[in-house]
Design an enzyme around this catalytic site. Structure first.
Site, PDB file in Angstrom:
ATOM      1  N   SER A  28     -49.432 -29.885  38.247  1.00  0.00           N
ATOM      2  CA  SER A  28     -49.749 -30.289  39.036  1.00  0.00           C
ATOM      3  C   SER A  28     -47.653 -29.898  40.067  1.00  0.00           C
ATOM      4  CB  SER A  28     -49.308 -31.656  39.442  1.00  0.00           C
ATOM      5  OG  SER A  28     -50.613 -32.350  38.540  1.00  0.00           O
ATOM      6  N   GLU A  85       0.394  -0.849  -0.261  1.00  0.00           N
ATOM      7  CA  GLU A  85       0.156  -0.006  -0.133  1.00  0.00           C
ATOM      8  C   GLU A  85       0.415   1.543   0.062  1.00  0.00           C
ATOM      9  OE1 GLU A  85      -3.012   0.429   0.049  1.00  0.00           O
ATOM     10  OE2 GLU A  85      -3.593  -2.228  -0.561  1.00  0.00           O
TER      11      GLU A  85
END
Length: 787
Positions: free
Chosen positions: A483, A111
Site C-alpha cells: 500500500s 636501531e
C-alpha cells in the site's frame, strides 16, 4: 757496506745465532705474514672489483625521492567521524616534523644510535657486531636505519653476502641523495609493526588507541621494540617478552642522553594500557561498504593504496539514531515470536573455579551482538534464569524478562528448544537495568533517509547486523511495496480529473480470467470489510484496496505505469495490471525514498547521492559532488500535484493508518503512507517532513508471513517515528504554501480546471454493497462455527 745492506746483514747474523727450531719458526712466521698480506690484498681487490661491477647495477631510488606509501582508503561522515577503512596496510603518513622527538629517540636508541654521525654504514657498529659474533658465536645486528630502508624497499630478506654488499651500496647511494630527516621519515612511516600497521602513527592508534603525538616515553619504547620482530614483541599477545625489550630500550635511551634519570625511572615503572577491542563508534558498515564499491569502480585497485579520504553526506549522530531505531523495531517484533531455542549447549564442569574458563571458551564462538549479549545458563527454571556473560558478569532474569522464552522454560517442553544448565542464550538489558532473554532475529530490515531537495543521504542502515549478512537491503532488496505505492496511483489520478473530494465506492470487486488474463481475482481490503462510498481522501487515509483498484481501473494501468516512471521507478518492474494498485511491483527502499522525495520537494525528481567529496592523502580535493538544480529540467510532476498529495498524505498521518505519527511527534508537518503486502510478507512506512524523507522496510529475506496482525503501521512506523523524534527536534513546523492554479472550496483543494463539475465527482457508485445476511444465513454461519 751500503746503508741498504746493513738491515739484511744484521737479520742474517740474528738468524744464525738462533737455535735451529727457532730459526725455522721465524722463517715460517715471516712467510705466513707475507702470504696473509697477499691474501688480504687479493680480497680487497676482489671486493673492489665486486663493488665496481655492482654499483652501476643498483636500482634507481626514485621511489624514495618521491615517497608515496600505500595508504588505505578512509571513509568519513559529514561531521568527520571515521566510518570505515579499506586497504591491506593500515598507515597514517606523518611528516618527520610531526613525529614527536621521544618517538624518534626511542627508535634511534635501539636501531641506530649513531644515525646522525655515519654516512649510511656504521663501520664501528659493523666491527662491534663482528667481534661480538666471533666472541659469542651469535649474530648481532649491524644494519643502520638507512640500510634497513634500502633492504625494505629494494632487497629480499635472504641473508647472503651478495645481498649485504648491495645493502651497503644502496645505503651509501641513499645517503648521497636524501637528507637524514627524509630517510628517517621514510623509515618511520614504512616499517611494518604488526596488526596490519605500517608506520609508528598507525601503530600508536592500534596498540594504544591514541595519536602518535601523545605517546609517553614508556609507550614510545614499547613501539620502538616492534620493528625487530613485530609478532614476537607484540605487547598484547607476548607481554612478557615485549616488556623485557621495552625496558632495555628505556635503558638505551638513558645511555644515549635522550632522557633524564628521572624520566628513565618514571618510564620503567609506568603501567601501560592497551587499546581493547572497543565497540564501534558509529555503526555505518553498510554505508561504508556502499561507498567503497563506488570508489573502487572509479579508481580500481588504486583505491586501496592512494590514501583517499572519502567524505559522505550523512551525519554520524543521525546514522546512529537510525541504527538504534531499526534494531529496536526488529527486536520488538522478535519478542512476539515463538522461541526457537538456545544457540548451543555446552557441558559445564562441576567445579566452580573451572566454569569461567569454559564459559569464556564457549562464548568465543558466540560473540556479543551489540546490545544482544551472549551468556551461558548456570541455572534455569520457569521462575528464574541465572547466566554468565562473556566478561564473567552473572545476571539473573525473572518475571517479565522470561516471557519471550516461556516455551523454552516449560517443564515438558521440547528438549531441543529447552533452556537448561549449559544453554547458550541471548540477553538484553532494559533501560531500567532489568535483563530479559531474547534471541537473534531471523527477520531483516532496512532504513534510509534523504535530504529531499538535494538527494543527499542522511542515514542508511542496510540490515540488522552487517556481520551476519552483508546484503544491503536499502539498495539491493527488491520487494513489493504494498500500500505504500498507492500514493503514486493517486498522483496519476489527479491529472485525470480526480480530486480529494471525489466519492469512490468501497464495494466488492470481482475480475474473471478473461479480464485478468490469468485467473479469477477477487481482491479484499486488509480487514475484510467494505465501507461503501467515501472520498478519495478518506480512501487513502484508511488504505482501502477497493478504492485504489477502482481509481487505477479508471485511469488505466498503462497510464499509471508511465506516470510512476516520473518518480524514478522502472516501468518493467511494475507491469500494467490492476494489481499495480496494491503495490504488486518491485522496488528498493532507496527508490521509495527518492520517489517520496518528489512529493516533499514540490515535484522535482532527485538522484540520491552518498559521497560529497574525495580528497587525496594531503587533503587536496579530487572530486566534489555538484548539487542538483531544482528547475524545469528536473521537474517530475506539477507543483499543484505535489501540494495536493502532501495534503492527502498529511491526512494519513493525522487520522489514517499512520495517525500514531502526528500523535507521537506532536506536529502537523509530517506526511506518509503505511504499506503491508499480501499475506503480510513486507511491512513498510514511507514518510517525510520538508527537510527529510525516510523509508523503513521489515521482512524476511526468503519472503514469508510476518504474522496475521503485523502491518506497516505496527512494525515499520514506530522505527520511523523514533528516528524522526530525534532528527526533527528543534526544527520549526514548516508547511508548504499552495501554488498557483489551486482553489480551496469547502476546505478541499481542487485544480482550477476541475471545478464546477469538470472533474470526476464519483466512481463506482452503481456497484452494490453486499447485502446483509438474512436470519437464516446468520443461523447457518453460527452452526458452522459451532462445529
Amino acid at each position: 757496506m751500503s746503508e741498504s745492506e746493513r738491515p739484511a746483514a744484521s737479520l742474517s747474523r740474528t738468524l744464525a745465532s738462533l737455535p735451529p727450531w727457532a730459526r725455522w719458526l721465524t722463517v715460517a712466521a715471516a712467510w705466513g705474514m707475507g702470504m696473509l698480506a697477499a691474501g688480504m690484498l687479493t680480497v680487497l681487490m676482489l671486493v673492489g672489483l665486486a663493488l665496481a661491477v655492482a654499483y652501476p647495477n643498483l636500482p634507481e631510488i626514485s621511489g624514495l625521492l618521491d615517497y608515496r606509501p600505500k595508504l588505505p582508503m578512509r571513509v568519513y561522515s559529514a561531521d568527520g567521524v571515521l566510518l570505515g577503512e579499506f586497504g591491506e596496510e593500515r598507515r597514517n603518513f606523518t611528516p618527520i616534523a610531526q613525529v614527536p622527538k621521544v618517538m624518534q629517540q626511542a627508535v634511534l636508541a635501539i636501531e641506530d644510535a649513531r644515525f646522525y654521525q655515519h654516512s649510511g654504514v656504521d663501520y664501528k657498529g659493523v666491527l662491534r657486531a663482528g667481534l661480538a659474533q666471533f666472541a659469542e658465536s651469535r649474530s648481532q645486528g649491524a644494519s643502520t636505519i638507512t640500510m634497513q630502508v634500502a633492504r625494505n624497499f629494494y632487497l629480499s630478506t635472504e641473508k647472503t653476502f651478495t645481498r649485504k654488499i648491495y645493502e651497503v651500496l644502496l645505503a651509501l647511494k641513499i645517503e648521497s641523495l636524501l637528507t637524514k630527516e627524509q630517510i628517517l621519515e621514510v623509515y618511520m612511516n614504512q616499517i611494518f609493526l604488526g596488526q596490519r600497521a605500517y608506520g609508528f602513527a598507525a601503530a600508536s592508534e592500534i596498540y594504544f588507541g591514541k595519536p602518535l603525538q601523545d605517546v609517553t616515553v614508556a609507550e614510545a619504547a614499547m613501539l620502538a621494540g616492534l620493528p625487530k620482530a613485530p609478532s614476537a614483541y607484540n605487547p598484547i599477545t607476548n607481554p612478557r617478552r615485549a616488556t623485557v625489550r621495552q625496558q632495555y630500550i628505556i635503558d638505551r635511551m638513558l645511555e644515549n642522553g635522550f632522557i633524564t634519570p628521572q624520566q628513565h625511572e618514571a618510564a620503567r615503572s609506568q603501567p601501560l594500557k592497551y587499546r581493547a577491542p572497543a565497540e564501534v563508534a558509529v555503526h555505518a558498515e553498510y554505508v561504508a561498504e556502499a561507498a567503497r564499491q563506488m570508489i573502487f569502480s572509479q579508481y580500481g585497485d588504486e583505491a586501496y593504496t592512494r590514501g583517499l579520504n572519502v567524505y559522505l553526506t550523512l551525519n554520524s549522530v543521525e546514522q546512529m539514531t537510525a541504527y538504534r531505531a531499526l534494531r529496536k523495531g526488529i527486536l520488538d517484533y522478535e519478542r512476539r515470536q515463538v522461541y526457537r531455542g538456545p544457540e548451543a549447549y555446552i557441558d559445564l564442569p562441576a567445579e566452580g573455579k573451572d566454569i569461567d574458563a569454559r564459559v569464556a571458551e564457549a562464548l568465543d564462538e558466540h560473540p556479543d551482538n551489540d546490545e544482544l549479549r551472549a551468556g551461558v545458563a548456570l541455572e534455569a527454571n520457569p521462575r528464574k534464569v541465572v547466566a554468565v556473560l562473556q566478561n564473567g558478569e552473572s545476571v539473573t532474569v525473572t518475571g517479565e524478562g522470561l516471557k519471550p522464552v516461556t516455551s523454552g522454560l516449560a517443564a515438558k517442553g521440547n528438549p531441543k528448544t529447552q533452556i537448561r544448565r549449559g544453554a547458550v542464550i541471548r540477553l538484553v538489558k532494559g533501560p531500567k537495568g532489568d535483563w530479559s532473554i531474547t534471541q537473534l532475529p531471523e527477520v531483516e530490515g532496512a532504513f534510509v533517509s534523504l535530504e529531499p531537495r538535494t538527494g543527499a543521504v542522511r542515514a542508511m542502515v542496510g540490515g540488522f547486523d552487517y556481520a551476519k549478512s552483508k546484503f544491503n537491503h536499502v539498495t539491493q532488496a527488491w520487494r513489493q511495496p504494498g500500500s505504500s505505492f498507492k500514493p503514486f496511483i493517486y498522483s496519476a489520478a489527479l491529472e485525470k480529473g480526480f480530486t480529494p473530494a471525489t466519492v469512490i465506492n468501497d464495494a466488492p470487486l470481482f475480475f474473471d480470467a478473461v479480464t485478468t488474463g490469468s485467473q479469477p481475482w477477487e481482491p479484499k481490503n486488509y480487514d475484510g470489510t467494505f465501507d461503501g462510498p467515501m472520498s478519495m481522501r478518506r480512501g487513502l487515509a484508511k488504505s482501502k484496496n477497493m478504492i485504489s483498484i477502482r481509481i487505477l481501473q479508471s485511469i488505466t494501468p498503462a497510464y499509471a505505469q508511465e506516470w510512476v516512471t516520473r518518480f524514478g521507478f522502472e516501468a518493467d518492474k511494475h507491469p500494467a495490471f490492476l494489481t499495480m494498485a496494491l503495490g504488486a511491483g518491485a522496488v528498493t527502499p532507496l527508490q521509495m525514498a527518492s520517489a517520496y522525495g518528489v512529493f516533499a520537494n514540490g515535484g522535482y525528481q532527485i538522484n540520491p547521492y552518498l559521497i560529497s567529496r574525495i580528497t587525496d592523502s594531503k587533503g587536496r580535493t579530487l572530486n566534489e559532488a555538484k548539487l542538483q538544480s531544482l528547475d524545469d529540467n528536473s521537474r517530475a510532476i506539477d507543483a499543484r500535484n505535489a501540494f495536493v498529495m502532501n495534503s492527502l498524505l498529511q491526512e494519513v498521518t493525522r487520522s489514517g493508518t499512520a495517525a500514531r505519527a502526528q500523535g507521537t511527534l506532536k506536529r502537523p508537518d509530517i506526511y506518509g503512507k503505511t504499506g503491508t503486502t499480501n499475506d503480510s510478507m513486507d511491512a513498510w512506512f514511507a514518510g517525510y517532513q520538508r527537510n527529510v524523507v525516510g523509508v523503513v522496510w521489515i521482512g524476511y529475506d526468503n519472503p514469508r508471513k510476518l504474522g496475521d496482525r503485523e502491518t506497516g503501521g505496527g512494525l515499520s512506523l514506530p522505527v520511523w517515528i523514533d528516528y524522526m523524534a530525534q532528527t526533527l527536534k528543534g526544527l520549526p513546523v514548516q508547511e508548504p504554501s499552495a501554488p498557483e492554479g489551486l482553489i480551496n472550496l469547502g476546505g478541499e483543494w481542487y485544480y482550477e480546471e476541475f471545478t464546477h463539475g469538470n472533474g470526476v465527482s464519483s466512481l463506482g457508485l452503481e456497484d452494490k454493497m453486499p447485502a446483509a445476511p438474512s436470519e437464516e444465513e446468520k443461523k447457518s454461519i453460527l452452526d458452522l462455527f459451532k462445529r
